[in-house]
Design a protein around this motif. Structure first.
Motif, PDB file in Angstrom:
ATOM      1  N   LYS A 294       0.813  -1.225   0.000  1.00 23.19           N
ATOM      2  CA  LYS A 294       0.000   0.000   0.000  1.00 23.19           C
ATOM      3  C   LYS A 294       0.846   1.273   0.000  1.00 23.19           C
ATOM      4  CE  LYS A 294      -0.895  -0.230   5.033  1.00 23.19           C
ATOM      5  NZ  LYS A 294      -1.974  -0.336   6.054  1.00 23.19           N
ATOM      6  N   LEU A 295       2.140   1.166   0.282  1.00 22.67           N
ATOM      7  CA  LEU A 295       3.018   2.332   0.155  1.00 22.67           C
ATOM      8  C   LEU A 295       2.992   2.867  -1.273  1.00 22.67           C
ATOM      9  CD1 LEU A 295       5.293   4.280   1.120  1.00 22.67           C
ATOM     10  CD2 LEU A 295       6.921   2.487   0.480  1.00 22.67           C
ATOM     11  N   PHE A 296       2.936   1.964  -2.238  1.00 19.58           N
ATOM     12  CA  PHE A 296       3.019   2.380  -3.639  1.00 19.58           C
ATOM     13  C   PHE A 296       1.684   2.939  -4.138  1.00 19.58           C
ATOM     14  CE2 PHE A 296       6.188  -0.724  -2.576  1.00 19.58           C
ATOM     15  CZ  PHE A 296       7.345  -0.045  -2.940  1.00 19.58           C
ATOM     16  N   ASP A 297       0.592   2.544  -3.496  1.00 16.50           N
ATOM     17  CA  ASP A 297      -0.691   3.207  -3.751  1.00 16.50           C
ATOM     18  C   ASP A 297      -0.639   4.641  -3.227  1.00 16.50           C
ATOM     19  OD1 ASP A 297      -1.777   0.884  -4.867  1.00 16.50           O
ATOM     20  OD2 ASP A 297      -2.449   0.152  -2.908  1.00 16.50           O
ATOM     21  N   TYR A 298      -0.011   4.808  -2.079  1.00 20.00           N
ATOM     22  CA  TYR A 298       0.155   6.148  -1.502  1.00 20.00           C
ATOM     23  C   TYR A 298       0.983   7.032  -2.432  1.00 20.00           C
ATOM     24  CZ  TYR A 298       2.374   9.683   1.505  1.00 20.00           C
ATOM     25  OH  TYR A 298       2.870  10.853   2.020  1.00 20.00           O
ATOM     26  N   PHE A 299       2.083   6.509  -2.933  1.00 23.66           N
ATOM     27  CA  PHE A 299       2.915   7.275  -3.859  1.00 23.66           C
ATOM     28  C   PHE A 299       2.116   7.758  -5.065  1.00 23.66           C
ATOM     29  CE2 PHE A 299       7.022   4.912  -2.519  1.00 23.66           C
ATOM     30  CZ  PHE A 299       7.324   5.910  -1.603  1.00 23.66           C
ATOM     31  N   SER A 300       1.287   6.875  -5.606  1.00 20.05           N
ATOM     32  CA  SER A 300       0.583   7.187  -6.856  1.00 20.05           C
ATOM     33  C   SER A 300      -0.400   8.340  -6.707  1.00 20.05           C
ATOM     34  CB  SER A 300      -0.147   5.944  -7.365  1.00 20.05           C
ATOM     35  OG  SER A 300      -1.228   5.594  -6.515  1.00 20.05           O
ATOM     36  N   ASN A 301      -0.742   8.708  -5.472  1.00 18.40           N
ATOM     37  CA  ASN A 301      -1.667   9.813  -5.238  1.00 18.40           C
ATOM     38  C   ASN A 301      -0.969  11.116  -4.865  1.00 18.40           C
ATOM     39  OD1 ASN A 301      -4.246   8.470  -5.644  1.00 18.40           O
ATOM     40  ND2 ASN A 301      -3.764   7.301  -3.797  1.00 18.40           N
ATOM     41  N   LEU A 302       0.368  11.094  -4.853  1.00 15.43           N
ATOM     42  CA  LEU A 302       1.117  12.301  -4.502  1.00 15.43           C
ATOM     43  C   LEU A 302       1.309  13.203  -5.720  1.00 15.43           C
ATOM     44  CD1 LEU A 302       3.929  10.892  -2.180  1.00 15.43           C
ATOM     45  CD2 LEU A 302       1.816  12.038  -1.510  1.00 15.43           C
ATOM     46  N   LYS A 303       1.457  14.484  -5.437  1.00 23.04           N
ATOM     47  CA  LYS A 303       1.715  15.453  -6.497  1.00 23.04           C
ATOM     48  C   LYS A 303       3.034  15.120  -7.193  1.00 23.04           C
ATOM     49  CE  LYS A 303       2.572  20.374  -7.264  1.00 23.04           C
ATOM     50  NZ  LYS A 303       2.882  21.668  -6.627  1.00 23.04           N
ATOM     51  N   ASP A 304       3.059  15.262  -8.502  1.00 18.31           N
ATOM     52  CA  ASP A 304       4.256  15.064  -9.340  1.00 18.31           C
ATOM     53  C   ASP A 304       4.691  13.603  -9.463  1.00 18.31           C
ATOM     54  OD1 ASP A 304       4.476  17.800  -9.904  1.00 18.31           O
ATOM     55  OD2 ASP A 304       5.610  18.157  -8.066  1.00 18.31           O
ATOM     56  N   TYR A 305       3.869  12.677  -8.965  1.00 15.42           N
ATOM     57  CA  TYR A 305       4.161  11.254  -9.185  1.00 15.42           C
ATOM     58  C   TYR A 305       4.118  10.959 -10.680  1.00 15.42           C
ATOM     59  CZ  TYR A 305       3.147   6.237  -9.568  1.00 15.42           C
ATOM     60  OH  TYR A 305       3.142   4.917  -9.934  1.00 15.42           O
ATOM     61  N   LEU A 306       5.058  10.139 -11.136  1.00 15.56           N
ATOM     62  CA  LEU A 306       5.108   9.806 -12.559  1.00 15.56           C
ATOM     63  C   LEU A 306       4.875   8.324 -12.814  1.00 15.56           C
ATOM     64  CD1 LEU A 306       5.563  10.699 -15.457  1.00 15.56           C
ATOM     65  CD2 LEU A 306       8.026  10.472 -15.091  1.00 15.56           C
ATOM     66  N   LEU A 307       5.767   7.465 -12.294  1.00 12.97           N
ATOM     67  CA  LEU A 307       5.695   6.042 -12.614  1.00 12.97           C
ATOM     68  C   LEU A 307       6.273   5.196 -11.490  1.00 12.97           C
ATOM     69  CD1 LEU A 307       7.042   6.048 -16.304  1.00 12.97           C
ATOM     70  CD2 LEU A 307       4.740   5.337 -15.634  1.00 12.97           C
ATOM     71  N   PHE A 308       5.797   3.958 -11.406  1.00  8.32           N
ATOM     72  CA  PHE A 308       6.434   2.929 -10.585  1.00  8.32           C
ATOM     73  C   PHE A 308       6.519   1.691 -11.451  1.00  8.32           C
ATOM     74  CE2 PHE A 308       5.804  -0.784  -7.706  1.00  8.32           C
ATOM     75  CZ  PHE A 308       7.062  -0.751  -7.129  1.00  8.32           C
ATOM     76  N   GLU A 309       7.745   1.278 -11.765  1.00  8.94           N
ATOM     77  CA  GLU A 309       7.915   0.154 -12.678  1.00  8.94           C
ATOM     78  C   GLU A 309       9.182  -0.633 -12.347  1.00  8.94           C
ATOM     79  OE1 GLU A 309       7.821   0.923 -16.854  1.00  8.94           O
ATOM     80  OE2 GLU A 309       5.909   1.994 -16.776  1.00  8.94           O
ATOM     81  N   LYS A 310       9.233  -1.833 -12.929  1.00 14.85           N
ATOM     82  CA  LYS A 310      10.413  -2.687 -12.832  1.00 14.85           C
ATOM     83  C   LYS A 310      11.477  -2.196 -13.807  1.00 14.85           C
ATOM     84  CE  LYS A 310      11.637  -7.586 -13.275  1.00 14.85           C
ATOM     85  NZ  LYS A 310      11.107  -8.938 -13.604  1.00 14.85           N
ATOM     86  N   VAL A 311      12.730  -2.260 -13.392  1.00 10.78           N
ATOM     87  CA  VAL A 311      13.841  -1.873 -14.262  1.00 10.78           C
ATOM     88  C   VAL A 311      14.139  -2.994 -15.250  1.00 10.78           C
ATOM     89  CG1 VAL A 311      16.332  -1.372 -14.320  1.00 10.78           C
ATOM     90  CG2 VAL A 311      14.872  -0.289 -12.602  1.00 10.78           C
ATOM     91  N   ASN A 312      14.357  -2.625 -16.498  1.00  8.68           N
ATOM     92  CA  ASN A 312      14.750  -3.566 -17.540  1.00  8.68           C
ATOM     93  C   ASN A 312      16.278  -3.572 -17.646  1.00  8.68           C
ATOM     94  OD1 ASN A 312      14.349  -5.232 -20.001  1.00  8.68           O
ATOM     95  ND2 ASN A 312      15.254  -3.454 -21.006  1.00  8.68           N
TER      96      ASN A 312
END
Length: 256
Positions: free
Chosen positions: A126-144
């Motif tokens: 749920k930390l990453f759900d919190y991030f997604s609602n913050l101002k200026d959030y862009l992406l959360f993804e796996k590194v290739n």
């Protein structure tokens, strides 16, 4: 998800797992890999779309200005300078925080916790759900991971460029199993406040000093954060963990 930390002093622990916990964002421009943000740019100056993009990037310019740019780009080559400009621009306007899927990798403990003297924190989804609602959030993804830098097209939009550049690293880093959360942010460092409810557990390195250990136990005593000891002593190369129990000690490493 897990994140490793070097702990230079006990005071940083309050910032990481105290009543007002935080997550550190770092500028993409200051990451430890010198190949970070590297990409190969493909531009055809004669592509029709560049005219529209040129006037968007250079308001007030004339058609003659564009034709001069186009002529110079064709004759002298444009890609290398453009790569460096875009690489710098993205690096200075993006901040990120890195996580990993595992806390058992010996290299990660060695590289990111000052040779097992730091800690690893496990965060709840749920930390990453919190991030997604913050101002200026862009992406959360796996590194290739790849053997060659990603190819970026000259007319790719900004988000596409950022996704290709930020989420790609050399194959040598594959062992990190990295995920990144990315924000538009031009600060060198910023600490985002988070609720301690997002923290599931703290893993103490096998060489972590007693004062740091005591501080962690104190901070977690009246919380729902579990504490584990990393153990490198034993018959395998794996980092193992034992949950903290009052009054019970663990022999954690051959060298302390």
């Amino acid at each position: 998800m897990f994140k490793f930390y070097t702990i230079p002093s006990e005071s940083i622990l309050e910032k990481l797992i105290g009543t007002q916990a935080t997550i550190k964002l770092s500028s993409a421009y200051n990451l430890n890999d010198t190949f970070e943000l590297k990409f190969n740019l493909e531009i055809d100056p004669l592509d029709e779309g560049h005219k529209k993009q040129y006037f968007k990037d250079n308001p007030g310019s004339t058609n003659e200005d564009f034709l001069n740019w186009q002529k110079l780009a064709v004759e002298n080559g444009y890609n290398w300078n453009a790569e460096q400009q875009q690489r710098a621009a993205i690096g200075l306007t993006i901040s990120l925080c890195s996580f990993t899927k595992t806390n058992k990798n010996n290299l990660m403990w060695s590289h990111y916790t000052n040779n097992h003297k730091g800690i690893c924190i496990e965060y709840k989804p749920k930390l990453f759900d919190y991030f997604s609602n913050l101002k200026d959030y862009l992406l959360f993804e796996k590194v290739n991971y790849s053997d060659s830098p990603p190819i970026v097209k000259g007319l790719d939009d900004l988000n596409t460029k950022i996704e290709k550049i930020i989420f790609n690293k050399q194959s040598e880093w594959k062992y990190e199993k990295e995920y990144r959360v990315v924000f538009f942010n031009d600060k060198d460092t910023e600490y985002l406040p988070i609720d301690t409810e997002f923290i599931k557990a703290v893993y103490i390195g096998s060489r972590t000093g007693s004062e740091i250990e005591k501080t962690i136990l104190t901070l977690c005593e009246n919380s729902n954060i579990d504490v584990y000891y990393g153990i490198t002593l034993g018959k395998s190369y794996y980092v193992n963990f034992e949950k903290h129990q009052k009054g019970k000690g663990f022999i954690r490493a051959f060298w302390r």
